[in-house]
Design an enzyme around this catalytic site. Structure first.
Site, short mmCIF file in Angstrom:
data_model
loop_
_atom_site.label_atom_id
_atom_site.label_comp_id
_atom_site.label_asym_id
_atom_site.label_seq_id
_atom_site.Cartn_x
_atom_site.Cartn_y
_atom_site.Cartn_z
N PRO A 1 -43.69 -79.48 -87.47
CA PRO A 1 -44.46 -80.39 -88.33
C PRO A 1 -43.56 -81.29 -89.17
O PRO A 1 -43.85 -82.48 -89.36
CB PRO A 1 -45.27 -79.45 -89.22
CG PRO A 1 -45.34 -78.16 -88.46
CD PRO A 1 -44.07 -78.08 -87.67
N CYS B 1 -61.30 -79.81 -128.54
CA CYS B 1 -62.25 -80.90 -128.28
C CYS B 1 -63.68 -80.35 -128.25
O CYS B 1 -64.23 -80.05 -129.29
CB CYS B 1 -61.86 -81.65 -127.01
SG CYS B 1 -62.50 -83.34 -127.05
N GLN C 1 -66.14 -78.71 -131.30
CA GLN C 1 -67.55 -79.06 -131.55
C GLN C 1 -68.42 -77.80 -131.49
O GLN C 1 -69.32 -77.61 -132.31
CB GLN C 1 -68.01 -80.11 -130.53
CG GLN C 1 -67.17 -81.40 -130.59
CD GLN C 1 -67.54 -82.42 -129.51
OE1 GLN C 1 -68.31 -82.13 -128.60
NE2 GLN C 1 -66.96 -83.61 -129.60
N HIS D 1 -56.65 -83.22 -128.12
CA HIS D 1 -56.13 -82.34 -127.05
C HIS D 1 -54.65 -82.03 -127.28
O HIS D 1 -53.79 -82.74 -126.74
CB HIS D 1 -56.31 -83.01 -125.69
CG HIS D 1 -57.73 -83.07 -125.24
ND1 HIS D 1 -58.34 -82.05 -124.55
CD2 HIS D 1 -58.68 -84.02 -125.42
CE1 HIS D 1 -59.59 -82.36 -124.31
NE2 HIS D 1 -59.83 -83.56 -124.83
N GLU E 1 -52.93 -79.87 -125.97
CA GLU E 1 -52.26 -79.40 -124.73
C GLU E 1 -51.48 -80.51 -124.04
O GLU E 1 -50.65 -80.23 -123.18
CB GLU E 1 -53.27 -78.78 -123.77
CG GLU E 1 -54.25 -79.73 -123.08
CD GLU E 1 -55.53 -79.98 -123.88
OE1 GLU E 1 -55.50 -79.84 -125.12
OE2 GLU E 1 -56.55 -80.35 -123.27
N1 GLN Z 1 -68.15 -83.82 -124.40
C1 GLN Z 1 -67.52 -83.94 -125.65
C2 GLN Z 1 -67.42 -85.37 -126.12
O1 GLN Z 1 -67.52 -86.28 -125.35
C3 GLN Z 1 -66.14 -83.28 -125.64
C4 GLN Z 1 -65.18 -83.95 -124.73
C5 GLN Z 1 -63.96 -83.13 -124.44
O2 GLN Z 1 -63.95 -81.93 -124.68
N2 GLN Z 1 -62.92 -83.72 -123.90
O3 GLN Z 1 -67.22 -85.61 -127.29
#
Ligand code: GLN
Length: 538
Positions: free
Chosen positions: A191, A383, A387, A510, A512
């Site tokens: 291959p 994120c 929430q 984020h 990360e």
């Molecule tokens: N859905 C949520 C928003 O739009 C969180 C987005 C996310 O976690 N990246 O605010």
């Protein structure tokens, strides 16, 4: 500038991105300034709209570009700062060509794949070259597999480009697979031969062949590949399956002196051979940690390898920092809805709720946050996870029944999380995402401020539409929720935390996307430390 082009053959998922990133890391250790980029042949303008099932994680850059997850590897393995210029898709290329055609910029010519589309691809290489005069080596990975119809224009553009800048300034690396046939007890090179033949048919002779292999690569097979693929034997490099961690990849590739081969090819052979002490030290800590913690990641795409890639990597970085193996317990949020938090995550040392969109599994995540809060288990919400923590607090501590995000319940009596335009009563702002890096203020005396070493301002990357609703700020604060950071410009809530809890923190951004092997992100480091403290106390 010198150029390295990395193509792939035989199959996808060969670790081409990791190979490219590893070469970047090795060259950087040689003192060379590198910059990495990815060309993706698919027609999407960017992966922002692709499902995680298609594509894994969407990796976000400082400038808000939504990019391929390989750019995450690039940023973790090297120090080059990437921008939207570093991820080019066929979608962007065609979009640009059609726009020019409509504006009449082609002066009445017939617009063709060659030269107009290939010129557009090359123009990106020239632009990145011009914009980054301090860079020594640009490493470009071409997504997909050589021979795919959709990749042909990219390959053709590279062929032309190499002629234009001079072949001595360019190194073509082809990554292929050497399958091991168990029944025959043999590695097969055919291959690879065929894939290289395909590349040569397209006018590109690879300088180096990286062979992905389960077993080692013996001299006979090296000779065979060299002979049939028209490269020197020393330029046949083995890329073995690494035993423990992807961070072993640069160390493995160095066994066959890949960095030496590359710099010799592009005329940078005078640079010193790298000492990789810091990297080796990191890998040792990943492989032989003293401690262990179990951390549940409660998400929606948990069965996918790549959906939360950067989060898993960040946990590894933070773990190594604390000499700790982070055993990730992947939890389907819906399973918590079905069986209850205690049954599913009752015995972990920490709970992480990652980002996400859409309402599947939401209630399970809320149960996870509640369980963490009530049982003093470290909780880290990212994120959507932030929430979730806020909604849970509103529902169960502030007794706001039915509190929710308007993303999941348009008619909630308590829209704790909502769109900015809903908050301001403005319609039609287009519900655009908050994307990319944004400056935020940190409040002294909070856990977040401690973790960031007392910094007053931070820069973190965002990718979300919905925000903490300022209408409820006072109510939640009165009940004990601490807001430890807000965005500089709009005063949007960035971090919430609970005092009197070992670790309960949610970040609207984020983190990360900014963690690196020897520089774990402070919030991840703090979270893993709290989980470790819990594990050791038990
Ligand atoms: N859905 C949520 C928003 O739009 C969180 C987005 C996310 O976690 N990246 O605010």
């Amino acid at each position: 500038m010198k150029y390295i082009f990395v193509t792939g053959g035989v199959v996808s998922s060969l670790g081409k991105g990791l190979a490219a990133a590893s070469i970047g890391a090795l060259l950087e250790h040689r003192g060379l300034k590198t910059l990495m980029q990815k060309f993706d042949p698919y027609l999407n303008v960017d992966p922002g709209t692709m499902s995680p099932y298609q594509h894994g994680e969407v990796y976000v850059l400082d400038d808000g570009a939504e990019t391929d997850l390989d750019l995450g590897h690039y940023e973790r393995f090297t120090s080059g700062v990437l921008s939207r210029m570093n991820n080019l898709t066929s979608g962007q290329v065609f979009d640009a060509v059609i726009k020019k055609e409509r504006k009449g910029e082609y002066l009445g010519k017939t617009v063709q794949f060659i030269p107009h589309v290939t010129d557009e691809i090359k123009s990106r290489l020239h632009k990145v070259t011009d914009d980054n005069p301090e860079v020594d080596v640009l490493i470009t990975e071409i997504g997909g597999t050589v021979g795919d119809m959709e990749g042909l224009l990219f390959i053709e553009a590279l062929r032309q480009f190499a002629l234009e800048v001079g072949k001595d300034n360019v190194c073509f690396i082809h990554v292929t697979l050497l399958p091991y046939i168990k029944a025959a007890g043999e590695i097969k090179t055919k291959p690879t031969q065929q894939s290289v033949a395909k590349l040569r048919e397209l006018g590109i002779q690879p300088d180096i062949i990286i062979c992905r292999t389960e077993a080692d690569l013996d001299e006979d097979n090296r000779r065979k590949i060299a002979m049939f693929c028209n490269v020197e034997k020393k330029n046949v490099v083995a890329f073995r399956d690494v035993a423990h961690t992807i961070y072993e990849c640069p160390l493995d590739l160095r066994r066959d002196k890949i960095d030496r081969l590359v710099v010799d090819k592009i005329g940078l052979g005078h640079t010193p051979s790298p000492a990789l002490d810091d990297w080796e030290h990191f890998v040792r800590r990943v492989i032989h940690p003293k401690n262990k913690v179990n951390i549940a990641v409660a998400g929606k795409y948990i069965e996918l390898q790549d959906a939360y890639k950067s989060i898993y990597e960040s946990l590894i970085h933070a773990g190594a920092h604390h000499d700790t193996k982070v055993n990730i317990v992947r939890v389907e949020a819906e399973a918590i809805e079905d069986h209850g938090a205690k049954a599913v995550i009752g015995d972990v040392d920490g709970i992480l709720v990652p980002g996400g969109f859409g309402d599947r599994g939401i209630e399970g995540k809320i149960l996870a946050a509640q369980y963490a809060r009530e049982n003093n288990i470290p909780y880290f919400g990212i994120c959507l996870g932030m929430q979730i923590a806020t909604i849970e607090f509103a529902r169960n501590v502030c007794k706001l029944r039915g509190a929710n995000s308007t993303e999941f319940d348009k008619h909630t009596p308590f829209p704790i999380i909502s769109l900015q335009e809903e908050q301001k009563g403005v319609e039609d702002m287009g519900a655009t995402m908050r994307l990319g890096s944004c400056e935020s203020v940190l409040f002294a005396g909070t856990r977040a401020s401690d973790l960031y070493g007392g910094a007053e301002r931070i820069h973190e990357r965002h990718r979300h539409r919905y925000e903490f609703n300022s209408e409820f700020q006072e109510k939640l604060q009165d009940a004990g929720l601490v807001i430890s950071s807000v965005s500089e410009k709009e005063g949007l809530v960035e971090i919430v935390e609970l005092p009197n809890h070992p670790f309960f923190l949610g970040a609207q951004f984020h983190p990360e996307f900014q963690s690196k092997p020897n520089h774990p992100h402070p919030l991840f480091a703090g979270f893993v430390k709290a989980a470790l403290d819990r594990a050791q106390a038990q």
